[in-house]
Design an enzyme around this catalytic site. Structure first.
Site, PDB file in Angstrom:
ATOM      1  N   HIS A  82       0.667  -1.142   0.040  1.00 41.00           N
ATOM      2  CA  HIS A  82      -0.017   0.059  -0.170  1.00 41.00           C
ATOM      3  C   HIS A  82       0.869   1.286  -0.107  1.00 41.00           C
ATOM      4  O   HIS A  82       1.945   1.245   0.884  1.00 41.00           O
ATOM      5  CB  HIS A  82      -0.888  -0.077   1.392  1.00 41.00           C
ATOM      6  CG  HIS A  82      -1.826   1.100   1.193  1.00 41.00           C
ATOM      7  ND1 HIS A  82      -3.035   1.125   0.692  1.00 41.00           N
ATOM      8  CD2 HIS A  82      -1.842   2.237   1.546  1.00 41.00           C
ATOM      9  CE1 HIS A  82      -3.773   2.187   1.033  1.00 41.00           C
ATOM     10  NE2 HIS A  82      -3.031   3.118   1.535  1.00 41.00           N
ATOM     11  N   ASP A 161     -14.487   2.993   6.928  1.00 39.28           N
ATOM     12  CA  ASP A 161     -13.510   3.968   6.475  1.00 39.28           C
ATOM     13  C   ASP A 161     -14.021   4.802   5.277  1.00 39.28           C
ATOM     14  O   ASP A 161     -13.774   5.890   5.268  1.00 39.28           O
ATOM     15  CB  ASP A 161     -12.406   3.145   6.056  1.00 39.28           C
ATOM     16  CG  ASP A 161     -11.362   4.272   5.424  1.00 39.28           C
ATOM     17  OD1 ASP A 161     -10.789   4.886   6.235  1.00 39.28           O
ATOM     18  OD2 ASP A 161     -10.958   4.022   4.300  1.00 39.28           O
ATOM     19  N   ARG A 168     -13.983  13.070   6.908  1.00 40.57           N
ATOM     20  CA  ARG A 168     -12.474  13.722   7.340  1.00 40.57           C
ATOM     21  C   ARG A 168     -12.274  14.674   6.118  1.00 40.57           C
ATOM     22  O   ARG A 168     -11.511  15.784   6.287  1.00 40.57           O
ATOM     23  CB  ARG A 168     -11.581  12.720   7.288  1.00 40.57           C
ATOM     24  CG  ARG A 168     -11.537  11.925   8.677  1.00 40.57           C
ATOM     25  CD  ARG A 168     -10.627  10.797   8.783  1.00 40.57           C
ATOM     26  NE  ARG A 168      -9.400  10.862   8.406  1.00 40.57           N
ATOM     27  CZ  ARG A 168      -8.580  10.024   7.894  1.00 40.57           C
ATOM     28  NH1 ARG A 168      -9.002   8.893   7.475  1.00 40.57           N
ATOM     29  NH2 ARG A 168      -7.123  10.441   7.703  1.00 40.57           N
ATOM     30  N   SER A 183      -7.239   4.188   9.073  1.00 47.27           N
ATOM     31  CA  SER A 183      -7.813   3.970   7.753  1.00 47.27           C
ATOM     32  C   SER A 183      -7.206   3.012   6.822  1.00 47.27           C
ATOM     33  O   SER A 183      -7.849   2.158   6.229  1.00 47.27           O
ATOM     34  CB  SER A 183      -7.958   5.454   7.394  1.00 47.27           C
ATOM     35  OG  SER A 183      -8.162   5.656   5.732  1.00 47.27           O
ATOM     36  N   LYS A 187      -8.267  -1.274   6.074  1.00 48.01           N
ATOM     37  CA  LYS A 187      -8.494  -1.922   4.756  1.00 48.01           C
ATOM     38  C   LYS A 187      -7.540  -2.987   4.195  1.00 48.01           C
ATOM     39  O   LYS A 187      -7.995  -3.861   3.889  1.00 48.01           O
ATOM     40  CB  LYS A 187      -8.395  -0.617   3.405  1.00 48.01           C
ATOM     41  CG  LYS A 187      -9.411   0.303   3.740  1.00 48.01           C
ATOM     42  CD  LYS A 187      -9.237   1.380   2.457  1.00 48.01           C
ATOM     43  CE  LYS A 187      -8.337   2.244   3.050  1.00 48.01           C
ATOM     44  NZ  LYS A 187      -8.456   3.672   2.797  1.00 48.01           N
TER      45      LYS A 187
HETATM   46  N1  URA Z   1      -5.056   6.787   2.593  1.00 44.59           N
HETATM   47  C1  URA Z   1      -6.044   6.253   3.081  1.00 44.59           C
HETATM   48  O1  URA Z   1      -6.339   5.463   2.772  1.00 44.59           O
HETATM   49  N2  URA Z   1      -6.450   6.724   4.275  1.00 44.59           N
HETATM   50  C2  URA Z   1      -5.786   7.993   4.613  1.00 44.59           C
HETATM   51  O2  URA Z   1      -6.596   8.346   5.765  1.00 44.59           O
HETATM   52  C3  URA Z   1      -5.021   8.493   3.986  1.00 44.59           C
HETATM   53  C4  URA Z   1      -4.483   8.056   3.046  1.00 44.59           C
END
Ligand code: URA
Length: 440
Positions: A82, A161, A168, A183, A187
């Site tokens: 990621h 999320d 947010r 967040s 995932k």
């Molecule tokens: N990427 C994400 O998936 N979440 C965040 O809060 C910031 C970057």
């Protein structure tokens, strides 16, 4: 329990327990907690922070707010990566095939572009015919058969999320380390891989602008993943200049294929090799030097590139564009942005470069906008390069000539040319594992 009391406890600097976090998050997903109360809680978290234990509990609650994918039907170690986001960041298209060619399974879900940053799924869709939405059965079958599939993130993963991120985004609470960590990790945990490599980008084009912040974000994410029994490591990589030369979807696919074919730009190739080596280490393929050799080997013998073509073909993509980038549909118009004076590129704001490419049509200004896959920018001169007055700094591509003026204004707004050479940031600053931090 009342949401009012949960907000007040965090506002006053208290530590929330699992029950309180689950009440807030699950209530928000169910629609029982309204946006204004969740916004107040997010702002209280932003201002007061969270303990590591609280962040881990929040992540757990968010991960369980949707499907927890069980990848056990796929044999062997499954690896994921990621990136916290960047401009010209096309590393997944290079690393995933390298790692798969080395025998580690990639069952990966990726995202689309967000703001000035690009996303893997948009890039994959630049290859005509590519399906990025597969059924679970098709997804598992493909990974079992050819070792790799990259698809769009299912709407059922970490449902909380999705809702919280959107809130947010409009309540000035994105830039908060425990919220970013929970967040991302919610995932990743829900997506089910055993080994997770995190690319924490740092610089003016990234969420994290300084090393201390990036290290802290990496430390928290590694701790959360490790506590959940996953093998996790993070590399802190530079985002003070885009990776490679191309920004824009088909342009980036072409550049990624060049890396897989052994003739890509040096910076992009090096970052990809380091990320891939670290992913292979997490997947149990050996130490860093051994894994680096494996990664270099599958580029040199062509098997990583062939693995990439196999993946696109399995998902319906026309692989002729991967083998010959000239076959990509071209933008109707191009425009050279030239240097006003001699000197070194002293500053070249990455967020502005990304926004210029969005203005050319390579990204979305509104959620429902469609993307022009051929649009984007090829940078000929990057941070630290010397340029002569009148020389081309970059080429813009678009389907409408009228887009060039606004993109040029954006790009030039972040461009400084001086007679002295700037200091050039390293490509990779540090590696963070469960054992600690190694600075480079
Ligand atoms: N990427 C994400 O998936 N979440 C965040 O809060 C910031 C970057």
């Amino acid at each position: 329990m009342r949401m009012y009391d949960v907000i007040a406890k965090k506002r006053d600097g208290g530590t929330l327990n699992h029950e309180e976090l689950a009440f807030a998050v699950n209530g928000y997903v169910a629609g029982d907690v309204p946006d204004y109360q969740m916004s107040a809680l997010l702002m209280a978290i932003y201002l007061r922070g969270m303990t590591d234990e609280e962040t881990a509990m929040l992540t757990d609650v968010m991960a369980h707010s949707g499907d927890m994918v069980d990848l056990s039907a796929i044999a062997g170690v499954k690896a994921d990566k990621h990136s916290t986001g960047g401009v010209g960041d096309k590393t997944t298209l290079v690393i995933a095939p390298i790692v798969a060619a080395c025998g580690v399974k990639i069952a990966k879900m990726s995202g689309r572009g967000l703001g000035h940053t690009g996303g893997t799924i948009d890039k994959m869709e630049a290859v005509p015919g590519t399906r990025t939405s597969l059924t679970q059965e098709e997804f598992f079958k493909q990974v079992n058969e050819i070792g790799i599939s990259v698809i769009g993130q299912s709407g059922k993963i970490a449902v909380a999320d999705k809702k919280m991120y959107a809130l947010r985004d409009v309540t000035a609470t994105v830039g908060c380390i425990p919220l970013i960590a929970s967040s991302i990790m919610s995932k990743k945990l829900a997506a089910g891989s055993d080994a997770i490599l995190l690319d924490v980008t740092m610089g003016d084009g990234a969420f994290m602008k300084d090393l201390d912040g990036a290290l802290e974000l990496a430390r928290q994410m590694v701790a959360i993943g490790t506590a959940h029994g996953r093998k996790v490591a993070a590399l802190i990589t530079d985002m003070d200049k885009p990776l490679g030369h191309n920004i824009g979807n088909s342009l980036e696919v072409a550049e990624s294929m060049a890396v897989l074919q052994g003739n890509g730009p040096a910076d992009l190739t090096e970052v990809c090799l380091q990320l891939a080596s670290n992913m292979l280490v997490l997947a149990g393929k050996g130490d860093i030097p051994t894994c680096r050799k494996l990664a270099e080997g599958v580029i040199a013998d062509g098997s990583a590139f062939e693995k990439c073509c196999q993946m696109f073909a399995a998902q319906g993509g026309d692989t002729s564009v991967l083998r010959d980038a000239d076959k990509f549909q071209k933008a109707k118009y191009s425009y050279e942005l030239t240097a006003p004076t001699d000197g070194y590129i002293y500053k070249n704001d990455v967020e502005k470069i990304g926004n210029a490419s969005v203005l050319l049509g390579a990204g979305r200004i509104k959620k429902e906008d469609s993307i022009d896959f051929a649009a984007g920018i090829t940078m000929h001169k990057k941070l630290g390069d010397y340029v002569k007055a009148g020389e081309s700094i970059c080429t813009f591509y678009a389907d409408d000539e009228r887009l060039f003026a606004a993109a040029e204004e954006m790009y030039r707004g972040g461009l400084v040319i001086r007679s002295e050479k700037p200091s050039i940031p390293p490509l990779i600053y540090a590696r963070v594992t469960a054992d600690g931090v190694e600075k480079f």
